[in-house]
Design a protein around this motif. Structure first.
Motif, mmCIF file in Angstrom:
data_model
loop_
_atom_site.group_PDB
_atom_site.id
_atom_site.type_symbol
_atom_site.label_atom_id
_atom_site.label_comp_id
_atom_site.label_asym_id
_atom_site.label_seq_id
_atom_site.Cartn_x
_atom_site.Cartn_y
_atom_site.Cartn_z
ATOM 1 N N LEU A 59 -5.200 -4.935 -5.554
ATOM 2 C CA LEU A 59 -5.906 -4.159 -4.407
ATOM 3 C C LEU A 59 -5.884 -2.486 -4.966
ATOM 4 N N TRP A 92 -13.825 -8.055 -2.760
ATOM 5 C CA TRP A 92 -14.152 -7.676 -1.215
ATOM 6 C C TRP A 92 -14.057 -6.300 -1.144
ATOM 7 N N LEU A 114 -10.279 -1.184 -0.493
ATOM 8 C CA LEU A 114 -10.164 -0.672 0.625
ATOM 9 C C LEU A 114 -10.542 0.685 0.699
ATOM 10 N N ALA A 168 -10.029 -6.688 -3.999
ATOM 11 C CA ALA A 168 -10.323 -6.033 -2.808
ATOM 12 C C ALA A 168 -10.059 -4.641 -3.079
ATOM 13 N N ALA A 199 -7.356 -8.891 4.523
ATOM 14 C CA ALA A 199 -7.336 -9.150 3.056
ATOM 15 C C ALA A 199 -6.795 -10.537 2.685
ATOM 16 N N ILE A 234 -13.347 -3.549 1.947
ATOM 17 C CA ILE A 234 -12.836 -3.603 3.365
ATOM 18 C C ILE A 234 -13.069 -2.049 3.706
#
Length: 421
Positions: free
Chosen positions: A3, A138, A79, A77, A307, A140
């Motif tokens: 992450l 992804w 953020l 992911a 997540a 976020i």
């Protein structure tokens, strides 16, 4: 699992790291990368992050870097919690609109538009780098204004979901007042980011008993005090609005307050200095109590839940997120980004059906959605006229004389961030 947190040098970050450490069974992070151009802040935050992981017995590795491409390479992911221009730009967003008698705030009104114009191009550049590295990652988005930024990401075809902590904060407060487990409360949360209403509070899930009438009856005074609105307003609405609705429902009162009190940006800047001093202490290995005053309460729980759902199909089955409207709210465009309960999983976020929305709320949502559409056009394509149109459309501005003055001030204060200005 890797992450990456863009804006990892934020004083928010230890809140997020604390959640990753405590909830590692829900989201088993093997590598957490904090990326930020502010090297001095990043090392302080990164050091505390490593100590929090160690204290909690988390085996994951915390990496700090100023190289964005390295940071996002191979991330599952990413953020986003960045602030283009830092607290100095926020201070401007919160002050110059007051000269026209308009709310000065970093996520709505003229200040919110300024933040969107600075932020959207930067976020889209980051997202393109993520896509080149790992097209399945992804994104976020916790970066304000979340609705506009998430809409920009989705319009560009990115795998993105927007996140805000308003709903989880209200859920926690309601649960405390009811003496129940927050996980057992489902909010009928509807609106746009920072423009939402809780129309029901259900025990046990989407089809559970609605306890909102009893909550308002027994705790209405305390809820109203939290929102800084009169109890009578809640009784007449029959719902609980987000505290951001105070900018609309009590606009002139808010402006008077803002003109006589220190800005939130000034308060936060002072708090950040104290937090960074604390983070520099090598003995500190947990998030300090002062961090609760910084904002972003329960951000970590919401981020971990989201997540985990996107990456593993774990976490809560229903979560409040910012996602594409589709046909959920028929009075809004399909490509609008709305903030509602959604079923979240590896395929993304699918909004749950929403009962008919009272025109009192739907009308304001439609107005702000139109503003957000114009704001995004200004952020993507520039021009003084597009900025003017967005400001004229905003319900907190709406007068051509104000819109013209604010356009000039916005451009004057943000030229260094706007390549077209």
């Amino acid at each position: 699992m890797k992450l990456t947190v863009v804006g990892g040098g934020s004083t928010y970050t230890p809140e997020l790291v604390d959640g990753f450490a405590r909830l590692r069974d829900t989201l088993p992070v093997e590598e957490l990368v904090l990326v930020d151009p502010a090297a001095d802040r990043l090392e302080l935050v990164g050091g505390l992050a490593r100590r929090i992981f160690a204290r909690q017995g988390h085996a994951g590795r915390v990496v700090t870097t100023s190289d964005l491409d390295t940071a996002v390479d191979g991330a599952d992911a990413v953020l986003l919690q960045l602030r283009v221009g830092g607290q100095a730009a926020r201070q401007q967003d919160e002050t110059w609109p007051l000269e026209c008698g308009c709310v000065g705030q970093e996520t709505t009104g003229a200040g919110g538009l300024a933040k969107a114009l600075r932020t959207v191009p930067v976020v889209l550049d980051i997202a393109e780098r993520v896509r080149r590295s790992n097209p399945d990652a992804w994104i976020i988005d916790f970066t304000n204004p979340v609705g506009i930024v998430t809409r920009a990401l989705l319009r560009a075809g990115h795998r993105a979901v927007g996140l805000c902590n308003v709903a989880i904060g209200l859920q926690r407060r309601f649960a405390a007042r009811l003496g129940t487990d927050p996980a057992g409360l489902h909010l009928d949360h509807v609106g746009l980011n920072h423009l939402t209403w809780e129309t029901a509070v259900r025990r046990g899930g989407p089809d559970g008993e609605d306890v909102l009438p009893a909550l308002l009856r027994d705790h209405g005074d305390a809820i109203a005090a939290d929102l800084r609105l009169p109890r009578a307003v809640l009784d007449r609405l029959g719902v609980v609005p987000s505290y951001y609705l105070r900018y609309y429902y009590a606009h002139d009162e808010v402006v008077r307050d803002m003109r006589t009190k220190p800005s939130r940006a000034a308060e936060v800047a002072g708090m950040e200095r104290r937090l960074l001093d604390l983070y520099a202490d090598p003995a500190l290995d947990e998030k300090p109590a002062l961090l609760a005053e910084r904002g972003g309460a329960y951000y970590s729980e919401a981020a971990v839940d989201l997540a985990a759902a996107l990456l593993r199909g774990a976490g809560s089955p229903y979560q409040v997120v910012n996602a594409r409207n589709g046909s959920t709210l028929p009075f809004l465009p399909e490509d609008a980004v709305i903030e509602v309960q959604a079923a979240v999983g590896p395929k993304g976020a699918s909004p749950l059906p929403v009962p008919r929305v009272d025109p009192l709320f739907a009308g304001l949502m439609a107005n702000v959605t139109a503003y957000e559409d114009l704001a995004l056009e200004a952020a993507l394509h520039g021009s003084r006229e597009r900025v003017f149109r967005a400001l004229l459309a905003h319900p907190l501005i709406g007068q051509y004389e104000y819109a013209e003055r604010l356009t000039g001030q916005l451009l004057a204060h943000n030229r260094e961030y706007l390549t077209w200005a």
